[in-house]
Write a protein that holds these residues in place. Structure first.
Motif, short mmCIF file in Angstrom:
data_model
loop_
_atom_site.label_atom_id
_atom_site.label_comp_id
_atom_site.label_asym_id
_atom_site.label_seq_id
_atom_site.Cartn_x
_atom_site.Cartn_y
_atom_site.Cartn_z
N ALA A 148 0.92 -1.31 -0.23
CA ALA A 148 0.13 0.01 0.22
C ALA A 148 1.04 1.01 0.10
O ALA A 148 0.55 2.68 -1.07
CB ALA A 148 -0.94 0.24 0.94
N THR A 149 1.46 1.57 0.86
CA THR A 149 2.64 2.18 0.22
C THR A 149 3.29 2.50 -0.71
O THR A 149 3.48 4.16 -1.32
CB THR A 149 4.05 1.93 1.74
N PHE A 150 3.60 1.19 -1.39
CA PHE A 150 4.22 1.41 -2.80
C PHE A 150 3.18 2.14 -3.77
O PHE A 150 3.35 2.81 -5.01
CB PHE A 150 5.10 0.59 -3.26
N LEU A 151 1.87 2.08 -3.59
CA LEU A 151 1.14 2.04 -4.35
C LEU A 151 0.43 3.52 -4.45
O LEU A 151 0.09 4.83 -5.29
CB LEU A 151 0.07 1.47 -3.97
N VAL A 152 0.68 4.51 -2.60
CA VAL A 152 0.35 5.44 -2.41
C VAL A 152 1.41 6.61 -3.45
O VAL A 152 1.04 7.46 -4.01
CB VAL A 152 0.29 5.94 -1.09
N GLY A 153 2.65 5.55 -4.05
CA GLY A 153 3.57 6.09 -4.51
C GLY A 153 3.46 6.31 -6.18
O GLY A 153 3.63 7.35 -6.36
N CYS A 154 2.99 5.74 -6.20
CA CYS A 154 2.27 5.17 -7.30
C CYS A 154 1.31 5.90 -7.95
O CYS A 154 0.97 7.61 -8.79
CB CYS A 154 1.67 3.97 -7.98
N ILE A 155 0.13 7.03 -6.93
CA ILE A 155 -0.50 7.35 -7.23
C ILE A 155 -0.55 8.86 -7.16
O ILE A 155 -1.06 9.36 -8.15
CB ILE A 155 -1.63 7.72 -6.21
N THR A 156 0.20 9.03 -6.01
CA THR A 156 0.76 10.78 -6.14
C THR A 156 2.09 10.72 -7.14
O THR A 156 1.21 11.77 -7.99
CB THR A 156 2.56 10.43 -4.98
N TYR A 157 2.57 10.08 -7.98
CA TYR A 157 3.40 10.36 -9.04
C TYR A 157 2.19 10.76 -10.78
O TYR A 157 2.73 11.73 -11.26
CB TYR A 157 3.56 8.88 -10.03
N GLU A 158 1.79 9.62 -10.50
CA GLU A 158 0.46 10.29 -11.77
C GLU A 158 -0.44 11.53 -11.19
O GLU A 158 -0.57 11.89 -12.18
CB GLU A 158 -0.66 8.91 -11.75
N CYS A 159 -0.77 11.58 -10.37
CA CYS A 159 -1.24 13.34 -9.81
C CYS A 159 -0.37 14.41 -10.22
O CYS A 159 -0.88 15.55 -9.48
CB CYS A 159 -2.31 13.25 -9.09
N THR A 160 1.17 14.60 -10.85
CA THR A 160 1.95 14.86 -10.20
C THR A 160 2.91 15.08 -11.12
O THR A 160 3.92 16.32 -11.78
CB THR A 160 2.49 15.16 -8.89
N VAL A 161 2.64 14.56 -11.90
CA VAL A 161 3.13 14.32 -13.84
C VAL A 161 2.85 15.15 -14.00
O VAL A 161 1.38 15.79 -14.65
CB VAL A 161 3.26 12.71 -14.14
N GLU A 162 4.10 16.04 -14.76
CA GLU A 162 3.37 17.15 -15.73
C GLU A 162 2.52 17.42 -16.89
O GLU A 162 1.63 18.41 -16.60
CB GLU A 162 5.08 18.06 -16.25
N CYS A 163 2.10 16.78 -17.43
CA CYS A 163 1.52 15.99 -18.68
C CYS A 163 -0.30 15.50 -18.05
O CYS A 163 -1.42 16.20 -18.30
CB CYS A 163 1.51 14.93 -19.49
N ASN A 164 -0.39 15.34 -16.96
CA ASN A 164 -1.14 15.47 -15.99
C ASN A 164 -1.56 16.65 -15.04
O ASN A 164 -2.62 16.93 -14.95
CB ASN A 164 -1.64 14.62 -15.02
N THR A 165 -0.77 17.71 -15.21
CA THR A 165 -1.61 18.83 -14.24
C THR A 165 -1.37 20.18 -15.31
O THR A 165 -0.70 21.03 -14.54
CB THR A 165 0.13 18.83 -13.02
N SER A 166 -1.60 20.02 -16.27
CA SER A 166 -1.86 21.14 -17.15
C SER A 166 -2.15 22.61 -17.28
O SER A 166 -2.56 23.58 -17.91
CB SER A 166 -1.04 20.50 -18.44
N HIS A 167 -3.35 22.28 -16.16
CA HIS A 167 -5.05 23.40 -16.04
C HIS A 167 -4.26 23.61 -14.64
O HIS A 167 -3.69 23.61 -13.75
CB HIS A 167 -5.90 22.43 -16.13
N SER A 168 -5.51 25.06 -14.06
CA SER A 168 -5.73 25.01 -12.42
C SER A 168 -7.39 24.55 -12.58
O SER A 168 -7.89 25.28 -14.02
CB SER A 168 -5.16 26.77 -12.47
#
Length: 981
Positions: A148-168
């Motif tokens: 679960a600890t590793f998967l939380v890191g994966c969720i965090t990465y997916e929600c902060t990678v640049e192509c997913n955060t191009s808006h406000s």
């Protein structure tokens, strides 16, 4: 405008972060070495986080050995053992007649078997003979805590990678208002911070999130070694489902929607593991709804959710305990309606494109289709509702939405973890995340997208539900870790840039060796400014233009050479502050882990001489029953201990923690709380032995008012016209029992030989076992009705669903007919399919809870003929009222008496047990007890500090107990915290 697919986007996220300019030979070496160094550091950091997550969960195993904890884990272990030795076919057709006597329970079809199948698979396929099944079950929570600890890191990465955060969030809302589709602004993103194909910000955020998730108490509570409970595996299943869901939404990647199918499979595992799957389903359904409301609907979103729901639901209904519930339960019907809505929206948008409708015509077309679909749905609902097709909302779920803090079901209300959470609970289980998570929340709003918006939905929902039920703080662990990791990472990256990079962006060194030159950086910044202006010209409004202008002014001001000194000073200060916070958080989490790791079945206590002992009374009692009673012996106890008795003693029990039959538990409560004669006359038809928890703290007598309420919810003659059974209580600060309590079956067996004048009838009971520290007493019932026992054991007296089938439930012996005829089946408040209601009982129940003083006054009036005058004159105040505090004269007189009594021993046991509810209950009825002092001059405040019971210290301080007084050695309670003896 309107409908737009994501397939037309020419730039993929993977290409975006991998694109590099053609470097020189020197540039290749620098880029490669820098990238490999960074990945090496990141890999070690991930290893460190996962290793710490594993180590911190092994404290219980290292200290107590491979011992199963608590109550429910013992049932889980017994079910795992049955599956291991008998196989899946017999497991799913297992009707267990050793539990819920005489009715029995169909275990295989009433259990979430995912954890059991997982453990057996690990035993058979991985560890083999190197570990016992018991050891595997003890280690499973720690193993899955790491996952679960590793998967939380994966969720965090997916929600902060640049192509997913191009808006406000502001740009998305403004585009929505303007009626246009928000598109990913990914031009120039190759100059974002990345190395070796990984986003630097995303990876650092993921690492910090993993570090937090690995040790945060909110997660530790259900994942320490030995805590073999469903949640220990379910959190991993939940985070896997969430990760695959957000991964399916990655922008710029054509086939990422296929992860939606994998998310559905992960959801199936979640369904098979824990009843909390309802939360997972509704979170994804709610997020899918939000995407539509924000104008983010696309072919990718449509395919992702449709695949998730269709595959997940098709698999979920294969789990026997679930069946068709996802299609019938009101708790799960929402995501199903979202699925139907997605089909309608997709159909409409396809029709609009095919017919080339104008905007006005398109909306008219959508309304017409929607009205037609709604008409069909309304007709279907009207047809199915009278047939009882839709299932009711459960008491636990209903308790999350009602205005008051109680559900109306005394059985549910009696469970401590179903009570609402307060601010101290959040700080206890999340600590510094209460500060950092909100900053991460704001950061996600500023770096917005389809995947990050899920974190927003998850955070809001988890906070709402955990605030209603303290147990659900478990759900806050993953999302608080994600938000905390984002906020810490963003702050520290800014600090690094400020201190070590004058004019350079962290990570640009990886793109080209030439980029490290100042001239090239000027070109890079100019290019970024041009891209920003083009984007602004294309999409901005006056409001966004003003924001952009303000941002440019701030950037220019802060980038000036005169601003670098204070910026670097601030950065160094933040480095130091984060170090202090991090060190404090880690130290606190290790201390909490140590406290959480104590298995309740083994208690670590301290004797008066200061020596520390391990109290193993409970297991010794179960072992005695196993070794000294017949195999067909039936043991009567309160339902809390049923799982342990069956698993350890291997004896038949009356009820356990499954609590599936309210009326049966009420009958058990009636036996224990009614008078001795009536209780005995019922018990002799159902049991051979009676097991009682004694010894103070959370023993059976402390719980007995709840037992009386539960019994009275079905057997209304127990406490007539008093749903909360206020006549079954202690009447004064000396814990004098009320006449009803004093005459009860439970009180006589609990206090026999301990309280002067209390003796169990020797013609009915014989004490056969008392544990070394007095925590458990076992009585043999004399005069057991052999005819009733034989009648229940006869298979011909069981009712089978089909002749020769495995589903054969038992029946009560005929001798109990007169008792059972007096019961009134409890009507669940939320069951609208039930024709018969119980409005008067529910109304009076809530009136008594909301006005406890009036209920107590009525109870005192009923007790008047049997209670001495001094007790009648005493007003029992409600907690928090000004007159609930004793006078200063009473306090001074009580405080000056230093002696060892039964009361000081009882209070010391309460403090040692760590039960805050027991302490509050004790002080509510007897506020003066907080001021008691033993012969060494110490009292509750000293013991609370000595045991590091922070919440108990707060409770005592609320009642005015001082923490600055001194004992006979001149030590204050605080001195004990600092190492005094």
């Amino acid at each position: 405008k309107g409908f737009e697919t994501t397939f037309s986007r020419s730039t993929r996220c993977s290409n975006l972060i991998m694109t590099k300019k053609k470097p020189t030979m020197l540039g290749i070496n620098q880029s490669y070495l820098t990238g490999m160094s960074w990945l090496g550091v990141a890999s070690y950091a991930i290893y460190y986080c996962l290793k710490m997550a594993y180590t911190i969960r092994l404290q219980a195993i290292e200290e107590f050995g491979t011992v199963i904890h608590e109550y429910d884990p013992y049932f889980n272990y017994r079910a795992t053992e049955y599956l291991y030795y008998n196989g899946a076919k017999k497991f799913f057709t297992w009707f267990d007649h050793k539990v819920w006597y005489p009715l029995g329970r169909p275990v295989g079809t009433t259990i979430y078997p995912g954890m059991q199948f997982t453990s057996v698979w690990i035993k058979n396929m991985i560890v083999g003979d190197s570990m016992s099944l018991n050891d595997v079950c003890c280690y499973v929570p720690a193993w899955f805590g790491v996952i679960a600890t590793f998967l939380v890191g994966c969720i965090t990465y997916e929600c902060t990678v640049e192509c997913n955060t191009s808006h406000s969030i502001f740009s998305v809302l403004i585009d929505l208002i303007c009626g246009r589709k928000s598109t990913a602004n990914i031009q120039g993103k190759d100059e974002k911070k990345s190395t070796m194909g990984f986003s630097i910000f995303g990876l650092t955020s993921a690492i910090f999130a993993m570090w937090i998730m690995g040790i945060v108490p909110a997660h530790l509570t259900r994942s320490v070694g030995g805590g073999y409970d469903n949640e220990s595996v379910a959190v991993s299943a939940m985070t896997l489902t969430f990760y695959l869901w957000v991964r399916s939404l990655r922008e710029g990647e054509k086939y990422s929607y296929l992860y939606g199918l994998l998310s559905g499979i992960a959801y199936f595992y979640m369904v098979a593991t824990w009843g909390g799957y309802v939360f997972v389903l509704n979170m994804i359904g709610l997020h899918a709804t939000l995407l539509v409301l924000l104008g983010r609907f696309s072919t990718k979103v449509y395919l992702s959710y449709s695949l998730f729901y269709f595959v997940g639901t098709a698999l979920a209904i294969q789990v026997p305990v679930v069946g068709l519930t996802p299609l019938k339960s009101l708790e799960q019907i929402g995501p199903g309606l979202v699925f139907l809505a997605y089909q309608v929206i997709h159909y409409c948008e396809r029709g609009i494109l095919r017919r080339k409708l104008t905007r006005l015509e398109a909306w008219k077309y959508r309304v017409e289709v929607s009205i037609s679909v709604l008409a069909v749905m309304a007709f279907t609902f009207v047809v199915l509702l009278p047939q009882g097709y839709f299932g009711p909302i459960s008491s636990r779920v209903r308790g999350l939405f009602v205005k008051h803090t109680k559900t109306g079901n005394p059985l549910v209300d009696s469970v401590a973890e179903h009570q609402p959470a307060d601010n101290s609970a959040y700080f206890r289980y999340l600590q510094h995340l209460c500060i950092f998570a909100p900053f991460g929340f704001l950061s996600v709003l500023s770096q917005f997208g389809d995947a990050p918006s899920f974190v927003i939905v998850y955070a809001v929902a988890a906070y709402f539900f955990s605030h209603k039920m303290v147990r659900l703080i478990l759900l806050m662990g993953p999302v608080a870790s994600v938000l905390g990791g984002i906020s810490v990472s963003r702050a520290l990256i800014w600090c690094f840039q400020t201190v070590w990079n004058d004019n350079d962006d962290l990570g640009n060194v990886n793109n080209s060796g030439a980029n490290t030159k100042r001239g090239k950086q000027g070109v890079t910044k100019k290019k970024k400014a041009d891209v920003r202006k083009k984007s602004l010209k294309k999409n901005s409004t006056g409001f966004l233009s003003a924001l952009e202008t303000s941002q440019n002014v701030v950037d220019n001001t802060l980038s000036h050479s005169d601003a670098m000194v204070p910026k670097r000073g601030l950065a160094m200060f933040l480095f130091f502050a984060f170090y202090l916070f991090g060190n404090s958080f880690q130290t606190y989490c290790w201390k909490m882990a140590s406290a959480i790791s104590n298995p309740s079945i083994i208690i670590v206590g301290q004797l008066r001489d200061g020596s520390v002992v391990k109290v193993d009374d409970y297991r010794e009692a179960y072992w005695w029953i196993r070794d000294n009673t017949p195999e067909d012996a039936r043991v009567l106890s309160w339902w809390d201990y049923g799982y342990q008795i069956t698993a350890i003693a291997n004896r038949t029990t009356i009820a356990d923690g499954n609590t599936w039959n309210h009326e049966h538990i009420a009958l058990l409560g009636k036996i224990l709380t009614t008078n001795v004669d009536e209780g005995y006359n019922i018990a002799r038809h159902l049991a051979d032995y009676v097991l009682i928890w004694t010894g103070g703290g959370p023993d059976d007598l402390a719980k007995s008012p709840h037992l009386a309420r539960i019994a009275n919810s079905v057997y209304r003659d127990l406490c007539p016209d008093d749903p909360t059974c206020r006549t079954f209580t202690f009447t004064d600060r000396n814990r004098t029992p009320s006449p009803m309590m004093k005459a009860s079956f439970l009180y006589n067996l609990h206090s026999q030989g301990i309280t002067p004048g209390v003796e169990a009838d020797p013609t009915k009971f014989r004490e056969v076992f008392r544990s070394p520290y007095g925590k458990v007493r076992v009585y043999e019932l004399l005069g057991v009705d052999a005819e009733s026992k034989a009648w229940v054991a006869d298979p011909n007296n069981r009712i089978c669903d089909v002749e020769g089938g495995w589903y054969c439930r038992g029946q009560y012996p005929p001798a109990l007919k007169d008792v059972l005829d007096k019961k009134k089946d409890f009507a669940q408040l939320e069951d609208f399919n039930s024709v018969k209601g119980d409005e008067e009982y529910q109304k009076q129940y809530f009136e008594n809870l909301n006005n406890p003083e009036k209920a107590r006054a009525n109870a005192r009036a009923k007790m008047a003929p049997d209670v001495h005058e001094p007790i009648l004159e005493r007003k029992i105040p409600a907690l928090g009222e000004t007159n609930s505090k004793p006078t200063q004269e009473e306090i001074d007189a009580f405080y000056e008496v230093w002696e060892d009594t039964e009361l000081t021993t009882h209070m010391w046991k309460i403090i040692s047990s760590g039960s805050v509810l027991d302490l509050e209950s004790f002080l509510e009825s007897s506020p003066l007890m907080g001021y008691m002092r033993s012969s060494d001059g110490r009292g509750p405040m000293w013991w609370a500090f000595e045991s590091r019971k922070q919440e108990m210290v707060r409770v005592l301080m609320k009642y005015g107990v001082s923490h600055t007084d001194k004992d006979k050695h001149g030590l204050t309670p605080v001195d004990l915290l600092e190492g005094g003896t």
